[in-house]
Write an enzyme that holds these catalytic residues in place. Structure first.
Site, PDB file in Angstrom:
ATOM      1  N   SER A  65       0.800  -1.223   0.000  1.00 26.48           N
ATOM      2  CA  SER A  65       0.000   0.000   0.000  1.00 26.48           C
ATOM      3  C   SER A  65       0.839   1.283   0.000  1.00 26.48           C
ATOM      4  O   SER A  65       1.628   1.505  -0.908  1.00 26.48           O
ATOM      5  CB  SER A  65      -0.944  -0.071   1.199  1.00 26.48           C
ATOM      6  OG  SER A  65      -1.753   1.045   1.290  1.00 26.48           O
ATOM      7  N   ASP A 279      -3.755   6.149  -3.018  1.00 27.01           N
ATOM      8  CA  ASP A 279      -2.572   5.653  -2.305  1.00 27.01           C
ATOM      9  C   ASP A 279      -1.940   4.533  -3.146  1.00 27.01           C
ATOM     10  O   ASP A 279      -2.389   4.238  -4.256  1.00 27.01           O
ATOM     11  CB  ASP A 279      -2.899   5.215  -0.870  1.00 27.01           C
ATOM     12  CG  ASP A 279      -3.544   3.844  -0.804  1.00 27.01           C
ATOM     13  OD1 ASP A 279      -4.194   3.456  -1.795  1.00 27.01           O
ATOM     14  OD2 ASP A 279      -3.404   3.147   0.219  1.00 27.01           O
ATOM     15  N   ASP A 281      -1.858   1.330  -3.344  1.00 32.95           N
ATOM     16  CA  ASP A 281      -2.605   0.202  -3.916  1.00 32.95           C
ATOM     17  C   ASP A 281      -4.042   0.590  -4.256  1.00 32.95           C
ATOM     18  O   ASP A 281      -4.902  -0.268  -4.473  1.00 32.95           O
ATOM     19  CB  ASP A 281      -2.557  -1.032  -2.995  1.00 32.95           C
ATOM     20  CG  ASP A 281      -3.224  -0.784  -1.649  1.00 32.95           C
ATOM     21  OD1 ASP A 281      -3.364   0.395  -1.259  1.00 32.95           O
ATOM     22  OD2 ASP A 281      -3.612  -1.764  -0.988  1.00 32.95           O
ATOM     23  N   ALA A 375     -10.760   9.390   8.067  1.00 29.92           N
ATOM     24  CA  ALA A 375     -10.313  10.673   7.539  1.00 29.92           C
ATOM     25  C   ALA A 375      -9.218  10.467   6.491  1.00 29.92           C
ATOM     26  O   ALA A 375      -9.105  11.220   5.523  1.00 29.92           O
ATOM     27  CB  ALA A 375      -9.814  11.550   8.674  1.00 29.92           C
ATOM     28  N   PRO A 499      -3.570   4.956  22.463  1.00 31.91           N
ATOM     29  CA  PRO A 499      -2.297   4.326  22.115  1.00 31.91           C
ATOM     30  C   PRO A 499      -2.332   3.943  20.633  1.00 31.91           C
ATOM     31  O   PRO A 499      -3.354   3.435  20.158  1.00 31.91           O
ATOM     32  CB  PRO A 499      -2.277   3.062  22.993  1.00 31.91           C
ATOM     33  CG  PRO A 499      -3.709   2.766  23.306  1.00 31.91           C
ATOM     34  CD  PRO A 499      -4.470   4.059  23.209  1.00 31.91           C
ATOM     35  N   SER A 500      -1.263   4.202  19.906  1.00 29.67           N
ATOM     36  CA  SER A 500      -1.220   3.825  18.494  1.00 29.67           C
ATOM     37  C   SER A 500      -1.218   2.308  18.359  1.00 29.67           C
ATOM     38  O   SER A 500      -0.671   1.596  19.199  1.00 29.67           O
ATOM     39  CB  SER A 500       0.050   4.393  17.862  1.00 29.67           C
ATOM     40  OG  SER A 500       0.350   3.674  16.685  1.00 29.67           O
ATOM     41  N   GLY A 501      -1.822   1.832  17.276  1.00 27.39           N
ATOM     42  CA  GLY A 501      -1.789   0.390  17.005  1.00 27.39           C
ATOM     43  C   GLY A 501      -0.614   0.026  16.110  1.00 27.39           C
ATOM     44  O   GLY A 501      -0.333  -1.154  15.883  1.00 27.39           O
ATOM     45  N   THR A 502       0.074   1.008  15.552  1.00 26.34           N
ATOM     46  CA  THR A 502       1.126   0.700  14.578  1.00 26.34           C
ATOM     47  C   THR A 502       2.499   1.268  14.948  1.00 26.34           C
ATOM     48  O   THR A 502       3.480   0.960  14.299  1.00 26.34           O
ATOM     49  CB  THR A 502       0.752   1.271  13.189  1.00 26.34           C
ATOM     50  OG1 THR A 502       0.665   2.687  13.309  1.00 26.34           O
ATOM     51  CG2 THR A 502      -0.568   0.724  12.680  1.00 26.34           C
ATOM     52  N   ARG A 507      -1.064   8.744  20.700  1.00 36.35           N
ATOM     53  CA  ARG A 507      -1.491   9.799  19.768  1.00 36.35           C
ATOM     54  C   ARG A 507      -2.413  10.790  20.476  1.00 36.35           C
ATOM     55  O   ARG A 507      -3.207  10.395  21.328  1.00 36.35           O
ATOM     56  CB  ARG A 507      -2.226   9.189  18.584  1.00 36.35           C
ATOM     57  CG  ARG A 507      -1.356   8.286  17.749  1.00 36.35           C
ATOM     58  CD  ARG A 507      -1.806   8.230  16.302  1.00 36.35           C
ATOM     59  NE  ARG A 507      -1.122   7.156  15.606  1.00 36.35           N
ATOM     60  CZ  ARG A 507       0.094   7.252  15.076  1.00 36.35           C
ATOM     61  NH1 ARG A 507       0.781   8.374  15.164  1.00 36.35           N
ATOM     62  NH2 ARG A 507       0.633   6.217  14.457  1.00 36.35           N
TER      63      ARG A 507
HETATM   64  C1  16G Z   1      -3.812   0.968   9.959  1.00 34.59           C
HETATM   65  C2  16G Z   1      -5.222   0.973   9.432  1.00 34.59           C
HETATM   66  C3  16G Z   1      -5.676   2.381   9.176  1.00 34.59           C
HETATM   67  C4  16G Z   1      -5.569   3.200  10.450  1.00 34.59           C
HETATM   68  C5  16G Z   1      -4.143   3.129  10.982  1.00 34.59           C
HETATM   69  C6  16G Z   1      -4.069   3.767  12.360  1.00 34.59           C
HETATM   70  C7  16G Z   1      -6.290  -0.614   7.943  1.00 34.59           C
HETATM   71  C8  16G Z   1      -6.266  -1.293   6.612  1.00 34.59           C
HETATM   72  N1  16G Z   1      -5.297   0.240   8.179  1.00 34.59           N
HETATM   73  O1  16G Z   1      -2.920   1.446   8.999  1.00 34.59           O
HETATM   74  O2  16G Z   1      -7.012   2.312   8.767  1.00 34.59           O
HETATM   75  O3  16G Z   1      -5.922   4.525  10.215  1.00 34.59           O
HETATM   76  O4  16G Z   1      -3.766   1.765  11.126  1.00 34.59           O
HETATM   77  O5  16G Z   1      -2.772   3.662  12.892  1.00 34.59           O
HETATM   78  O6  16G Z   1      -7.163  -0.853   8.772  1.00 34.59           O
HETATM   79  P1  16G Z   1      -2.464   4.020  14.408  1.00 34.59           P
HETATM   80  O7  16G Z   1      -3.168   3.005  15.285  1.00 34.59           O
HETATM   81  O8  16G Z   1      -0.977   3.956  14.514  1.00 34.59           O
HETATM   82  O9  16G Z   1      -2.980   5.400  14.665  1.00 34.59           O
HETATM   83 ZN    ZN Z   2      -3.854   1.170   0.619  1.00 32.40          ZN
END
Ligand code: 16G
Ligand code: ZN
EC number: 5.4.2.3
Length: 542
Positions: A65, A279, A281, A375, A499-502, A507
């Site tokens: 992506s 984006d 993909d 968003a 908390p961020s998931g990534t 945040r």
């Molecule tokens: C992932 C999610 C995206 C979300 C982002 C938030 C999918 C395909 N992707 O990239 O939608 O906005 O996580 O990240 O679900 P964060 O938890 O670090 O804020």
């Molecule tokens: Zn994408």
């Protein structure tokens, strides 16, 4: 040769790289050189999904992506065209973490039994069919071959390689092929998309003028797809920007860059002042435009959701259709957009869920017709079979434009996954219907409250627990109270912390009446996070 020996022998050609692999919201995603063995196991899991549905096709999409070119990733498409069911993610993880062939065969056998698919281990296997697609990254070709190797290790499994496609195209062929019980081609996608767009834009099919659009393809797979779709779109005059220079994939261009940095994409100066950004993909879209005063304007997922919500609600009323229409957002949705939606829909039909497409998609399906967008531009409109049938019934004697428009909107939209191309085509047609330019759209429904998004590293972000819609912190105790007190000091102040998931950060989001106040609120909240959640770096100065 026994199935066990086949799998062991084939997996040896895809050596496991030590690591702990997780199936996240976007599937497996990491540096591409780590993915070879994982791809093989994903091939096997996709076979299990298809087997579970007696040979209906499942899908495997190879893409990373909006991530940099050295990354890659893989997502499994379910037989209904949607994402892999959440309860199957643990099986994907189990297979992907098998460090040798013997372990993999054992894991595969266990998953087969646990999911009621033990027949796949015998010569009484159900039919199996897997569709494969990939983006244009240099690593995608070899990774796709690894998926195919995994599939081929099952003697009964068949696959069809769609080659280079966008993520939503692969979802589309899986969805439509299984619905209609006949394999679809990518050409079918182009024809169907172009036909419904042309009827949505011009129901009486009389127009000869063409709308001019500039599409920023992020130098990703959307470029190749737009090139093929373009000749079908007779009512558009399309210029592609950032089409296919792989060395600049997602670099200074594309939806992620534009939405996060709030900057125009590269080559914006070659446009007429408005650029649609896909984006990498092509499952997300945002639009940037130069305002009359010369400043940067952004039309993001919130703006698209409210536009679609308004349009569908009005056409339902016009066509005397009584469908339960809902709009789903996350806490990041601008407060002004939520206020607007609650003023035009029943407030209980405006939902807020946790960040992540799967949460929005899932909630949208609670409604007959559900509009959802993050968003960041990922979103679509979902609808039940019954809702689609009532649209079909209401538009059977296609005698007036509003009937054709309603039907064509539902034909154009991809209800199983966000599709940047279908979404932007629908935006173009709806703007044309209202006679609005982009700036009118931006100001007509509501005006965004100034907002700030920022982040801070803390000792352990997992100590932050929120409500399921992420709007309030439930732990640590007392934190939410302090946050609300701080926010109340600002006009229209609203802030939340999650908390961020990534990423390893907390945040912070803040919005208020003026830009100055939004910044100041965010700064105050950062200080609170630093003090109460043991920040490990000084808060940035905004
Ligand atoms: C992932 C999610 C995206 C979300 C982002 C938030 C999918 C395909 N992707 O990239 O939608 O906005 O996580 O990240 O679900 P964060 O938890 O670090 O804020
Ligand atoms: Zn994408």
């Amino acid at each position: 040769m026994s199935l066990e020996s086949r799998i062991i022998e084939a997996y040896e050609r895809h050596p496991f790289k030590p690591g702990k692999y997780e199936y996240g919201t976007a599937g497996f995603r990491m540096k591409s050189h780590l993915l070879d063995s994982i791809m093989f196991t994903v091939g096997l899991l996709a076979c299990l999904r298809s087997h579970a549905d007696n040979g209906k096709a499942s899908g495997v999409m190879i893409t990373a992506s909006h991530n940099p070119i050295e990354d890659n990733g893989v997502k499994i498409v379910n037989q209904d065209g949607e994402m892999l069911p959440q309860e199957w993610e643990k099986y994907a993880i189990k297979l992907a973490n098998s460090s040798n062939g013997k372990e993999l065969f054992e894991a595969f056998s266990e998953v087969a039994k646990e999911t009621g698919n033990e027949a796949i281990l015998t010569d009484k296997s159900n039919p199996i069919l897997v569709y494969i697609g990939k983006d244009t990254r240099p690593s995608s070709e070899a990774l796709s071959a690894s998926v195919i190797d995994g599939i081929k290790s099952l003697p009964n499994a068949k696959f069809f390689d769609f080659g280079v496609v966008t993520t939503p195209q692969l979802h589309w062929v899986v969805w439509r092929g299984n619905e209609e019980n006949v394999q679809k081609t990518i050409e079918n996608y182009y024809e169907s998309t172009a036909r419904s767009f042309s009827r949505l834009l011009d129901p009486s099919q009389k127009s000869t003028s063409r709308r001019q659009v500039f599409v920023d393809c992020a130098n990703g797979v959307g470029g190749a797809t737009m090139r093929k779709l373009e000749p079908h779109l007779k009512l558009l005059d399309i210029t592609l920007l950032n089409e296919s220079d792989l060395s600049l994939l997602n670099a200074g261009c594309g939806a992620e860059f534009v939405q996060k940095s709030r900057k125009f994409p590269s080559n914006f100066d070659k446009s007429n002042g408005t650029v649609i950004s896909l984006d990498g993909d092509a499952d997300r879209v945002v639009i940037s435009y130069k305002k009359k005063d010369g400043s940067f304007g952004l039309l993001d997922g919130d703006k698209i959701a409210t536009l679609f919500g308004k349009f569908v609600a009005e056409l339902f009323t016009k066509n005397k259709l009584d469908c339960n229409l809902g709009v789903v957002q996350t806490a990041y949705a601008n407060g002004a957009s939520t206020k607007y939606l609650k003023s035009v829909l029943n407030p209980s039909n405006v939902a807020c869920v946790a960040t992540g497409v799967k949460h929005l998609h899932h909630k949208a399906k609670d409604f007959d017709v559900g509009v959802y967008f993050e968003a960041n531009g990922h979103g679509t409109v979902t609808f039940t079979r019954e809702a689609f049938k009532s649209v079909q019934d209401a538009t059977q004697n296609v005698s007036d434009d509003s009937q054709i428009r309603l039907r064509s909107f539902f034909d154009l939209i991809n209800p199983v996954v966000g599709d940047a191309i279908c979404d932007f085509l629908a935006v173009e047609a709806v703007l044309d219907y209202y006679g609005w330019d982009y700036e009118t759209w931006d100001n007509e429904l509501y005006v965004d409250l100034p907002s700030v998004q920022t982040k801070l590293k803390v000792k352990d972000r997992r100590v932050v627990v929120t409500t399921s819609d992420e709007t309030k912190v439930t732990s640590p105790d007392g934190f939410q109270n302090k946050l609300e007190k701080i926010s109340a000091a600002y006009n229209k102040g609203r802030s939340f912390v999650r908390p961020s998931g990534t990423e390893d950060v907390v945040r912070v989001y803040a919005e208020a009446e003026t830009e100055q106040e939004a910044k100041s609120l965010a700064q105050d909240v950062l200080k609170l996070v630093y003090d109460d959640l043991q920040g490990t770096e000084q808060p940035p100065t905004l």
